[in-house]
Design a protein around this motif. Sequence first.
Motif, PDB file in Angstrom:
ATOM      1  N   ILE A  49       0.861  -1.189   0.000  1.00 15.25           N
ATOM      2  CA  ILE A  49       0.000   0.000   0.000  1.00 15.25           C
ATOM      3  C   ILE A  49       0.892   1.232   0.000  1.00 15.25           C
ATOM      4  O   ILE A  49       1.940   1.252   0.638  1.00 15.25           O
ATOM      5  CB  ILE A  49      -0.898   0.021   1.259  1.00 15.25           C
ATOM      6  N   THR A  66      -1.577  -6.050  -2.582  1.00 17.13           N
ATOM      7  CA  THR A  66      -1.886  -6.699  -1.302  1.00 17.13           C
ATOM      8  C   THR A  66      -1.980  -5.681  -0.161  1.00 17.13           C
ATOM      9  O   THR A  66      -2.473  -4.589  -0.354  1.00 17.13           O
ATOM     10  CB  THR A  66      -0.868  -7.806  -0.984  1.00 17.13           C
ATOM     11  N   LEU A  67      -1.491  -6.068   1.006  1.00 19.32           N
ATOM     12  CA  LEU A  67      -1.661  -5.249   2.217  1.00 19.32           C
ATOM     13  C   LEU A  67      -0.407  -4.448   2.527  1.00 19.32           C
ATOM     14  O   LEU A  67       0.692  -4.790   2.090  1.00 19.32           O
ATOM     15  CB  LEU A  67      -1.980  -6.147   3.410  1.00 19.32           C
ATOM     16  N   HIS A  68      -0.607  -3.424   3.333  1.00 20.67           N
ATOM     17  CA  HIS A  68       0.493  -2.534   3.670  1.00 20.67           C
ATOM     18  C   HIS A  68       1.651  -3.304   4.331  1.00 20.67           C
ATOM     19  O   HIS A  68       1.478  -3.889   5.393  1.00 20.67           O
ATOM     20  CB  HIS A  68      -0.027  -1.455   4.620  1.00 20.67           C
ATOM     21  N   ARG A  70       3.137  -6.039   3.437  1.00 19.65           N
ATOM     22  CA  ARG A  70       3.168  -7.521   3.382  1.00 19.65           C
ATOM     23  C   ARG A  70       3.534  -8.077   2.008  1.00 19.65           C
ATOM     24  O   ARG A  70       3.465  -9.282   1.803  1.00 19.65           O
ATOM     25  CB  ARG A  70       1.813  -8.121   3.776  1.00 19.65           C
ATOM     26  N   GLY A  94       8.021   3.392   3.588  1.00 21.25           N
ATOM     27  CA  GLY A  94       7.131   3.043   4.699  1.00 21.25           C
ATOM     28  C   GLY A  94       6.716   1.590   4.592  1.00 21.25           C
ATOM     29  O   GLY A  94       6.753   0.827   5.564  1.00 21.25           O
ATOM     30  N   ALA A  98       8.860   0.279   7.459  1.00 18.97           N
ATOM     31  CA  ALA A  98       8.110   0.595   8.684  1.00 18.97           C
ATOM     32  C   ALA A  98       7.260  -0.621   9.000  1.00 18.97           C
ATOM     33  O   ALA A  98       7.691  -1.553   9.660  1.00 18.97           O
ATOM     34  CB  ALA A  98       7.251   1.842   8.487  1.00 18.97           C
ATOM     35  N   ILE A  99       6.071  -0.634   8.413  1.00 18.53           N
ATOM     36  CA  ILE A  99       5.122  -1.711   8.726  1.00 18.53           C
ATOM     37  C   ILE A  99       5.590  -3.051   8.169  1.00 18.53           C
ATOM     38  O   ILE A  99       5.248  -4.108   8.687  1.00 18.53           O
ATOM     39  CB  ILE A  99       3.720  -1.305   8.210  1.00 18.53           C
ATOM     40  N   TYR A 124       5.830   9.249   3.982  1.00 16.23           N
ATOM     41  CA  TYR A 124       4.579   8.579   3.630  1.00 16.23           C
ATOM     42  C   TYR A 124       3.822   9.539   2.721  1.00 16.23           C
ATOM     43  O   TYR A 124       3.250  10.509   3.185  1.00 16.23           O
ATOM     44  CB  TYR A 124       3.714   8.297   4.857  1.00 16.23           C
ATOM     45  N   THR A 127      -0.662   9.150   2.368  1.00 17.00           N
ATOM     46  CA  THR A 127      -1.484   9.673   3.465  1.00 17.00           C
ATOM     47  C   THR A 127      -1.196  11.146   3.731  1.00 17.00           C
ATOM     48  O   THR A 127      -1.756  11.731   4.658  1.00 17.00           O
ATOM     49  CB  THR A 127      -1.277   8.856   4.755  1.00 17.00           C
TER      50      THR A 127
END
Lengths: 268, 387
Positions: A49, A66-68, A70, A94, A98-99, A124, A127
């Motif tokens: 993301i 997919t997901l942030h 992952r 990020g 980060a995540i 980022y 956002t």
Amino acid sequence: MAIKDYLRQRFFPHIWCPGCGHGIVLSSLLHAVEELGLAKNDIVMTSGIGCSARISGYVDFHSLHTLHGRALAFATGVKLAKPALNLLVPMGDGDALAIGGNHFIHAARRNINITAIVMNNRIYGMTGGQFSPLSGCGKRATTAPFLTIDQEFDVVKLAKAAGASFVARSTTYHAKESTLYLKKAIMHKGFSVVEILSQCPTHYGRKNKEGDAPDMLELYKDTTAKLGSKALEKNPDLIPRGIFVEEERGEYCEEYDKLVDKAMGGAR
Amino acid sequence: MGLELISANHAAGLAATLAGRANRIGRGFCCGVYPITPATDCMEFLCSQEIEKSKVVRAESEHSAMAVCIGASAAGARSFTATSANGLAYMAENCVTVAGLRLPVVMMVANRTMGPPWNIWADHGDSLMLRDLGWLQFYCADNQEVFDTVLSAYRLAEDQRVMMPAMVCIDGFTLSHTIAQIEVPNQQEVDSFLPPLHIPHQLGSTPHALGQIEVAHQVASHRKQHHEAMTAVFEVYDQIQQEFRDIMQRDLADPVVPYRIEDAETVIISMGTIGATAEQVVDQLREEGHKIGALRIRMLRPFPAELIHESLRSARRVAVIDRDISLGFGGVLWGEIRTIAARDKLVQNYMAGIGGGDVRPHHLVGIVKDVCSREQAAEPVIMEDLQ
């Protein structure tokens, strides 16, 4: 095949702001794919993301948005199930560190044959300009009105320490160089990381007085230097570009096959 | 008391800031945050507060953001965070933890559609996913209510009879980004509304073991205690409403907000901003002579079953509007209402506004006409294309 044949034009116009570096990274990547003569059907791109992640919509490969953070974990599943496919994983700073930091180091540790592209704009973006683990100290962001105190990761050192067997860095100013590193990374057997410094004039540049896109590109020219160059020798504060690691080491899918053979006592 | 022109995202952040400063022990809040649309504005607001009164860790993920909040709360600080959709899903493990540890962390959720497919618009599916974890759960309809609910959520969550986390849900964009005028109490008023935070199991008072292994009967008895604390909420909430009125000179909204319901034969039940639209539709249809009312469920957990049951006394037909879908079942709210609506009522479910579809007055008029035309309830209706 022409470059534009690799694009999914029905997804255009893209979401990137004017002056964003991510389009240059996309161009470098498509040139690498085109020069290697890879078939669209043999490439899987997984993305997470963020601004960088939208790239998987724009390329006409198999794509998994997919997901942030992952994307590398999803890519690991795809690669293990079908090792013949080429896995490309573009990520933002990020998303990757980060995540998704945990997945990043563990994919490197396994040395699974995936090409990770870190599109590092130090913010980022999607956002709206919060600082990331790659922003560094003394920077301004919407979440840092009093300047940041957080130290940044060095992607190259982190990838190297975590076990990536190919690690390179370039910038959007050095687009042809990026293509060269991406080609080598894609051909490399093992986990490869290519960090590409990519300007975000909208959020990072404006807040940190680095000017607009051409100014930021100039900055990449002036503040980086090739590994082994005289400029870097004279001024070690410059950000080094080049190939930092290129090693042959057991690749995860191959090691897995060997383990299966061993467990079956050669009966497979 | 002063007036502020402020978005709901900022109103939530402002309430948390004032609540943090009201904590005489720390005089400030301590929390972890991570950006996600449409809750980002709220966390940015927290980051821009007076630095000496706010410690905000810009964490590396929502999971870590809640972990920071848990640590801060266990150490006696007022804590707050804000998130949405997949951020909330990723935080879920620590949402279980904070409830299990009975820590009064307050969180704002800007309701957003769970991806994939990716979509950033309002849908209640994200917070409803965490309905049963042991959090207090509120759904708001306007900016003033967001401010008041966050502020009073601290008072409620920290009450010794309650002591559990609270989630304040606001429709993404529709509410989170709407700017409106609200009344904001001054710090002295907030100080007198919120007593100093006292957590019996706070770290640093005497050595405590938080979150240890338990055998079945211990787990069962802790769940029982938590459940019983939930049932104590209504009495505590009544008391808080009285205190709020005395100090702020205005009302704190009820757990269930009825609108022209006294003699209503048809009732629209909903949560969040759809509830505000429903009130407008009720006025319109009342003028045309329909005996209609609306009921907005503000507090979903604990579930105010008695209040709802009481409000539906005169109703013969009930249209339950869900901005969510429990796949393989129907609307979540509908499922809850069905458990308490008497058998002689026709309770029909309409799932509207899923994925952020704009639910307008004429959609609700259509729903009312539909429910009035039915002899008996049928399968839940999924309104796919809101024109």
